[in-house]
Design a protein around this motif. Structure first.
Motif, PDB file in Angstrom:
ATOM      1  N   LEU A 151      -5.957  -1.616  18.584  1.00  0.00           N
ATOM      2  CA  LEU A 151      -5.032  -0.533  18.213  1.00  0.00           C
ATOM      3  C   LEU A 151      -3.711  -0.648  18.971  1.00  0.00           C
ATOM      4  O   LEU A 151      -2.994   0.324  19.136  1.00  0.00           O
ATOM      5  N   SER A 152      -3.401  -1.870  19.444  1.00  0.00           N
ATOM      6  CA  SER A 152      -2.214  -1.972  20.295  1.00  0.00           C
ATOM      7  C   SER A 152      -0.914  -2.035  19.502  1.00  0.00           C
ATOM      8  O   SER A 152       0.157  -1.903  20.065  1.00  0.00           O
ATOM      9  N   SER A 153      -0.998  -2.249  18.182  1.00  0.00           N
ATOM     10  CA  SER A 153       0.259  -2.358  17.410  1.00  0.00           C
ATOM     11  C   SER A 153       0.347  -1.289  16.327  1.00  0.00           C
ATOM     12  O   SER A 153       0.764  -1.582  15.203  1.00  0.00           O
ATOM     13  N   LEU A 154      -0.066  -0.075  16.647  1.00  0.00           N
ATOM     14  CA  LEU A 154      -0.046   0.977  15.621  1.00  0.00           C
ATOM     15  C   LEU A 154       1.371   1.344  15.228  1.00  0.00           C
ATOM     16  O   LEU A 154       2.267   1.381  16.059  1.00  0.00           O
ATOM     17  N   LYS A 155       1.542   1.627  13.915  1.00  0.00           N
ATOM     18  CA  LYS A 155       2.851   2.054  13.404  1.00  0.00           C
ATOM     19  C   LYS A 155       2.658   3.247  12.499  1.00  0.00           C
ATOM     20  O   LYS A 155       1.616   3.378  11.860  1.00  0.00           O
ATOM     21  N   GLY A 156       3.690   4.062  12.385  1.00  0.00           N
ATOM     22  CA  GLY A 156       3.628   5.204  11.457  1.00  0.00           C
ATOM     23  C   GLY A 156       2.829   6.328  12.078  1.00  0.00           C
ATOM     24  O   GLY A 156       2.863   6.532  13.286  1.00  0.00           O
ATOM     25  N   GLY A 157       2.088   7.048  11.275  1.00  0.00           N
ATOM     26  CA  GLY A 157       1.324   8.185  11.763  1.00  0.00           C
ATOM     27  C   GLY A 157       1.408   9.334  10.785  1.00  0.00           C
ATOM     28  O   GLY A 157       1.956   9.191   9.691  1.00  0.00           O
ATOM     29  N   ALA A 158       0.861  10.479  11.210  1.00  0.00           N
ATOM     30  CA  ALA A 158       0.842  11.645  10.330  1.00  0.00           C
ATOM     31  C   ALA A 158       2.269  12.042   9.974  1.00  0.00           C
ATOM     32  O   ALA A 158       3.162  11.863  10.780  1.00  0.00           O
ATOM     33  N   PRO A 159       2.486  12.552   8.770  1.00  0.00           N
ATOM     34  CA  PRO A 159       1.518  12.863   7.741  1.00  0.00           C
ATOM     35  C   PRO A 159       1.281  11.707   6.759  1.00  0.00           C
ATOM     36  O   PRO A 159       0.655  11.916   5.729  1.00  0.00           O
ATOM     37  N   GLY A 160       1.766  10.490   7.098  1.00  0.00           N
ATOM     38  CA  GLY A 160       1.499   9.328   6.227  1.00  0.00           C
ATOM     39  C   GLY A 160       0.279   8.569   6.721  1.00  0.00           C
ATOM     40  O   GLY A 160      -0.723   9.164   7.088  1.00  0.00           O
ATOM     41  N   ARG A 161       0.378   7.251   6.753  1.00  0.00           N
ATOM     42  CA  ARG A 161      -0.729   6.430   7.258  1.00  0.00           C
ATOM     43  C   ARG A 161      -0.411   5.964   8.675  1.00  0.00           C
ATOM     44  O   ARG A 161       0.754   5.850   9.040  1.00  0.00           O
TER      45      ARG A 161
END
Ligand SMILES: Nc1nc2c(ncn2[C@@H]2O[C@H](COP(=O)(O)OP(=O)(O)O)[C@@H](O)[C@H]2O)c(=O)[nH]1
Ligand SMILES: Nc1ncnc2c1ncn2[C@@H]1O[C@H](COP(=O)(O)OP(=O)(O)O)[C@@H](O)[C@H]1O
Length: 426
Positions: A372-382
């Motif tokens: 999970l080290s390169s997470l992008k975006g977030g709520a309310p999308g993906r």
């Protein structure tokens, strides 16, 4: 800030199965973050179609149902939760389809809020949590195309979609304007009542919106995400105000402005199209002047294309998208997917999650490692950018050269075997 102490607990003692004096049907998981306890799962609010969330502040006691934003996951028989940091809980749903087993719940904490939760908390004045679905792999950068009415945006976009149907997907906007003769609902626009659209904007469902030529237009977050889910590059045809909003959002995109060769030519095209009344044409021409001035704002557009000769302009568009020599290549390889079984256990080390399948007594050899080290975006999308390694891919050496990952897998396995009772993760 350091990692929050976290625990996953499925079976706490108490009057109800969740260990609290809180009636909740179905399976649920309890997570403590700072002074708050989150109960995730179960359904007692009449809604059997989505996972419920309840929050209790240890200082004041009692349970509240927060304002829940974003796309909500469907209930599951088995839910595990891991705190990633103090503003985000990672949820794993067992027995769910591969595209529906990883979710993120963004929460409010005294020190940390995600920008979306922070903004909505101010707006709603209540406890706010927001869901986003976790997606393996990255999305391709969307393309924002702006320009005055009648300049040829639609014509250029149609040509691109026709030549590269598997590469591009169109972001179908919502609008309160009336459909033109050949326009279809859901294809050209989602034609919407103003009151409905305004409410959805308040609920945070839009990436951007603007009043254009006297009507409301907007891009819903879901529409852009669905194109990316299909592995396609999203094209947005939006006005300059919308482009400015997207520029200010977390969505990384390429911004292109299309100019007419002259104002007279623009007027000629708009009239020749024959889709507007004289009054509407006048309004569009008036707005065109302002849009052409704004297009020069520093840092807004990456490219400006003059649409004089259509073929030449289309060739330039393809060139700047690196498509000039291209024959469409359909990429059939997709990232590995997980069929997360009912029985599994979860451990966390740094930004990696290890999922071991099977029960504690009968562990299977199936192991998944989620990075999970390169997470992008977030709520309310993906939330995109999850990397997944299966036990097969690890032993077959697909991740050769990634020795660090393999080393950490061994460490986590030892940890899992030694551990008994609710897993405590640091
Ligand atoms: N901000 C924003 N603008 C949009 C959206 N969809 C369309 N527009 C813009 O609204 C304007 C009017 O679009 P439309 O009614 O289809 O007329 P046309 O551009 O003359 O074909 C154009 O500048 C579009 O780029 C949207 O979702 N958001
Ligand atoms: N380069 C061009 N030369 C002449 N006419 C054009 C050119 N590009 C587009 N058109 C025509 O101009 C009109 C407006 O184009 P359209 O794609 O609907 O513009 P927009 O989507 O920007 O409002 C259409 O009738 C289209 O066929």
């Amino acid at each position: 800030m350091g990692e929050a102490p976290a625990f996953v607990a499925d079976d706490l003692p108490g009057d109800y199965p969740n260990g609290f004096d809180l009636k909740s049907e179905g399976h649920n998981t309890v997570v403590n973050v700072g002074n708050k306890t989150y109960l995730i799962g179960g359904t007692d609010h009449g809604s059997k179609s989505t996972i419920e969330v309840r929050v209790s502040d240890k200082r004041t006691g009692g349970w509240v149902t927060p304002t829940v934003l974003g796309t909500r996951p469907k209930p599951s028989e088995v839910i595990s939760a891991v705190i990633l940091n103090e503003d985000r809980i990672f949820i794993l749903k067992g027995d769910s389809s591969p595209d529906d087993c990883f979710w993120f719940l963004e929460i409010h904490h005294e020190q940390v809020d995600t920008p979306f939760v922070q903004e909505k908390r101010k707006e709603f004045g209540t406890e706010v949590v927001a869901w986003s679905k976790g997606v393996v792999g990255d999305a391709k950068k969307p393309i924002v195309i702006s320009g005055p009415s009648g300049v040829g945006k639609g014509t250029l976009i149609s040509a691109l979609m026709k030549e590269f149907p598997s590469t591009f997907g169109f972001s179908v906007s919502h609008t309160t304007r009336a459909p033109r003769k050949r326009e279809q609902n859901g294809v050209h626009y989602h034609f919407t009542e103003r009151s409905v659209m305004e409410e959805e904007i308040r609920d945070g469902k839009f990436l951007e919106f603007a009043e254009v030529h006297g009507n409301l237009y907007g891009t819903s977050i879901e529409v852009v995400e669905v194109v990316a889910d299909a592995g396609k590059r999203c094209i947005l045809d939006i006005d300059v105000q919308g482009a400015r909003s997207v520029r200010a959002s977390s969505l990384e995109a390429i911004f292109i402005f299309v100019c007419p060769p002259s104002f007279e030519e623009l007027e000629k095209r708009l009239r020749a199209r024959g889709t507007e009344t004289e009054q509407q044409i006048q309004k569009r021409l008036q707005n065109a002047k302002a849009e052409l001035e704004q297009a020069e704002s520093q840092g807004l557009f990456d490219h400006i294309l003059v649409n004089d000769d259509l073929e030449t302009c289309y060739a330039s568009l393809k060139k700047l998208l690196d498509l000039d020599e291209a024959v469409e290549i359909i990429n059939e390889s997709s990232p590995p997917l997980v069929d997360l079984p009912r029985d599994h256990s979860v451990s966390k080390i740094d930004k990696k999650i290890l999922i071991s399948c099977g029960t504690r007594e009968r562990a299977s050899k199936n192991i998944f490692l989620l990075d999970l080290s390169s997470l992008k975006g977030g709520a309310p999308g993906r939330t995109r950018g999850l990397d997944i390694y299966t036990s097969d891919s690890m032993t077959n050496g697909i991740n050769e050269g990634d020795g660090e990952d393999l080393h950490e897998v061994e460490v986590i396995q030892e940890y899992e075997i030694e551990d008994e009772g609710p897993s405590i993760m640091k």
